[in-house]
Design an enzyme around this catalytic site. Structure first.
Site, PDB file in Angstrom:
ATOM      1  N   SER A   1       0.834  -1.197   0.000  1.00  0.00           N
ATOM      2  CA  SER A   1       0.000   0.000   0.000  1.00  0.00           C
ATOM      3  C   SER A   1       0.874   1.254   0.000  1.00  0.00           C
ATOM      4  O   SER A   1       1.647   1.461  -0.929  1.00  0.00           O
ATOM      5  CB  SER A   1      -0.947  -0.048   1.208  1.00  0.00           C
ATOM      6  OG  SER A   1      -1.930   0.950   1.133  1.00  0.00           O
TER       7      SER A   1
ATOM      8  N   ASP B   1       3.843  24.030  -0.718  1.00  0.00           N
ATOM      9  CA  ASP B   1       5.236  23.879  -1.161  1.00  0.00           C
ATOM     10  C   ASP B   1       5.738  22.443  -1.046  1.00  0.00           C
ATOM     11  O   ASP B   1       6.898  22.183  -0.751  1.00  0.00           O
ATOM     12  CB  ASP B   1       6.165  24.817  -0.380  1.00  0.00           C
ATOM     13  CG  ASP B   1       6.134  24.583   1.121  1.00  0.00           C
ATOM     14  OD1 ASP B   1       5.217  23.869   1.598  1.00  0.00           O
ATOM     15  OD2 ASP B   1       7.018  25.109   1.828  1.00  0.00           O
TER      16      ASP B   1
ATOM     17  N   HIS C   1      -7.286  -5.589  -0.876  1.00  0.00           N
ATOM     18  CA  HIS C   1      -6.086  -4.788  -0.655  1.00  0.00           C
ATOM     19  C   HIS C   1      -5.073  -5.466   0.265  1.00  0.00           C
ATOM     20  O   HIS C   1      -3.880  -5.211   0.186  1.00  0.00           O
ATOM     21  CB  HIS C   1      -6.501  -3.437  -0.061  1.00  0.00           C
ATOM     22  CG  HIS C   1      -5.412  -2.441   0.059  1.00  0.00           C
ATOM     23  ND1 HIS C   1      -4.853  -1.795  -1.025  1.00  0.00           N
ATOM     24  CD2 HIS C   1      -4.764  -1.961   1.156  1.00  0.00           C
ATOM     25  CE1 HIS C   1      -3.924  -0.964  -0.618  1.00  0.00           C
ATOM     26  NE2 HIS C   1      -3.842  -1.042   0.705  1.00  0.00           N
TER      27      HIS C   1
END
Length: 432
Positions: A143, A357, A410
Site C-alpha cells: 500500500s 510547497d 487490498h
C-alpha cells in the site's frame, strides 16, 4: 542489539539515528526502530536483506509471531528488516502527546512535513548503508509502502536490488482531488457488494444511523459517534474479510434497556478499534499529504469531492429510502473534532491541508528508464488504490511486471499466506 527467538526465527532489535531533515544532516536527529527477522537455521543471518515498508501512512510495522503469513516465504531467502517508519511504533513517536514538544500548530506542521515518502526513503538509504555495507537490498512495499518504493525507484535506484509492490502503485501526477474522484465510485461498489451479500444490513445500518442522528453516542475513550463517524466503518470493506466483520458489528448493535433501545456496550466496544486513530494518528494527519505535489494544497480533498457524490450524504440517505452508504479511508475535518486522539491536532492538520510547497515525489523520466527488477500485485477494484491509476503507473515504469488479480482485496499479501509474495518474487526473476 538485543536478539531473541520466536518459533522458527531469530529476532534482533536495531536502533538508528537519522536526520529529521536529510537536507540538514548536521541538524536535529530522530530515532528509527527496526526488527530484523532471520530464519532460525544455520546461515539464516547471512542471507541478503529485504526491507518491508508497511502501509499507511503512519502505521507501525505489523508485529508477527514467528514466521507468519508472507514472512514465512521471505525468510527462506532473506534477512527481513521490519521498519517502523518515522513517527510510528518504537521510532520517535509523533502524536497528540509528543507533538506539543515542537511548539504550536505551525511548528508541528513544519515538523510533520518531514514525514512523507521522500524522507522515509532517505531514512532507508541511511539504514541500508549501515546494515549492508553499501550493497543494494530488496524492498517489499504494501500500500503506502509501495508509494515509498516507487519514490525509491525515482530517487535512489542504486540502492535497490529488487522492488516488490503489493496494492501500492501510486498515480504519478494525480492531485488528491483526482484520487478521491476515482475512489468514491469504488467505495459505492463495495457497499453494493456488501448489501447484496447481507441485505439485512441495509435496515440495520439505517436504524443505527437514524439513532445516532438523534442521539450521538460517546465511546468510553471520549470518541463521539455521529452518523458520519459511523459511516467510516466502511474502511473495513477494502479488506478480504472486512464485509463479514462489518456485518457482525451491525447485527449486535442494540439492546433493550429501561429507557428503551440503546446502542449496546458490545457494539460500542467493537467499533472503537476500527474508528480510533489513537494508535496511528499520522494516518489521519498526513493522509492527503501523501498525494500532495506540484504547488497545490490538498485542502481537505476527500470532503470537497464527496459533495459531488450526494449518495454518501448521511442526512440525505436517512431522509430518503435508500441505503446508508459507508465511506472508505477518506479523512474529513470532523475526524479532528470527534476523535480525542486527533482533537489537539486539528489546527496542525488545517495547516498541512493548506500547504502548497510540497516537493514532487516521482521522477517520470527516471522511472521510464528504470532497470531495477520490479513486480507489482494490482488488486482489481482495490478500494484503497485505484486500479486504473496503478496500471498507468505500471506502464510508465521501465521493466515493471504486474499481476492483476481479483482473488484478493487490498490486504492480499497478508491474507494469501505465502502466495502473493511467492508470485511477486517469481515475476521479478522472470520465472513466471
Amino acid at each position: 542489539m538485543a536478539s531473541y527467538r520466536q518459533p522458527g526465527v531469530v529476532l534482533t532489535d536495531h536502533h538508528f539515528a537519522v536526520p529529521l531533515d536529510h537536507d540538514n544532516p548536521s541538524g536535529e536527529r530522530i530515532e528509527l526502530y527496526a526488527r530484523e527477522v532471520a530464519a532460525a537455521r544455520p546461515g539464516g543471518d547471512r542471507l541478503p536483506w529485504l526491507v518491508y515498508l508497511e502501509g499507511g501512512p503512519g502505521n507501525a510495522v505489523r508485529r508477527f509471531t514467528g514466521a507468519q503469513a508472507w514472512l514465512a516465504r521471505a525468510v527462506q531467502e532473506y534477512r527481513v528488516l521490519l521498519l517502523d517508519q518515522r513517527g510510528t511504533g518504537r521510532s520517535t513517536p509523533a502524536n497528540r502527546q509528543t507533538l506539543p514538544l515542537r511548539g504550536g500548530p505551525a511548528e508541528q506542521a513544519a515538523y510533520l512535513a518531514h514525514f512523507r515518502a521522500d524522507a522515509i526513503v532517505r531514512d532507508c538509504e541511511n539504514v541500508r548503508r549501515q546494515l549492508t555495507g553499501g550493497a543494494p537490498w530488496t524492498v517489499l512495499g504494501q500500500s503506502f509502502g509501495g508509494f515509498c518504493a516507487t519514490h525509491y525507484l525515482s530517487t535512489a535506484p542504486e540502492g535497490l536490488d529488487t522492488v516488490l509492490i503489493t496494492g501500492g502503485l501510486p498515480a504519478l501526477d494525480a492531485h488528491a482531488d483526482d484520487v478521491y474522484r476515482a475512489a468514491y465510485p469504488r467505495i459505492r461498489r463495495k457497499n453494493e457488494a456488501h448489501y447484496a451479500r447481507y441485505p439485512q444490513d441495509v435496515e440495520r445500518a439505517r436504524r443505527i444511523g437514524a439513532h445516532l442522528a438523534e442521539h450521538p453516542a460517546e465511546l468510553p475513550d471520549g470518541h463521539r459517534l455521529t452518523p458520519e463517524v459511523f459511516q467510516s466503518l466502511g474502511i473495513l470493506l477494502g479488506s478480504g474479510d472486512g464485509s463479514h466483520q462489518l456485518h457482525y458489528l451491525l447485527e449486535n448493535a442494540f439492546v433493550r434497556t429501561p429507557a428503551g433501545h440503546e446502542l449496546s456496550d458490545a457494539f460500542l466496544a467493537g467499533v472503537r478499534p476500527v474508528l480510533s486513530f489513537a494508535a496511528n494518528p499520522l494516518y489521519a494527519v498526513l493522509h492527503e499529504a501523501i498525494y500532495a505535489q506540484g504547488g497545490r494544497p490538498t485542502d481537505w480533498a476527500a470532503e470537497r469531492v464527496r459533495a459531488g457524490f450526494p449518495e454518501f450524504d448521511a442526512a440525505g440517505a436517512l431522509a430518503g429510502e435508500g441505503p446508508l452508504l459507508f465511506t472508505g479511508e477518506t479523512i474529513h475535518p470532523w475526524h479532528f473534532t470527534t476523535d480525542p486522539a486527533l482533537r489537539p491536532l486539528r489546527e496542525t492538520a488545517e495547516l498541512l491541508a493548506a500547504r502548497t510547497d510540497w516537493p514532487v515525489l516521482y521522477d517520470t523520466a527516471r522511472l521510464a528508464g528504470n532497470t531495477v527488477p520490479v513486480a507489482a500485485a494490482v488488486y482489481h477494484d482495490d478500494m484503497y488504490v485505484d486500479t486504473a491509476h496503478s496500471l498507468a503507473t505500471a506502464r510508465a515504469v521501465g521493466g515493471l511486471r504486474t499481476w492483476v488479480t481479483d482473488e484478493y482485496e487490498h490486504d492480499g499479501v497478508r491474507a494469501s499466506g505465502t502466495r502473493v509474495l511467492d508470485r511477486l518474487i517469481g515475476l521479478a526473476r522472470g520465472e513466471v
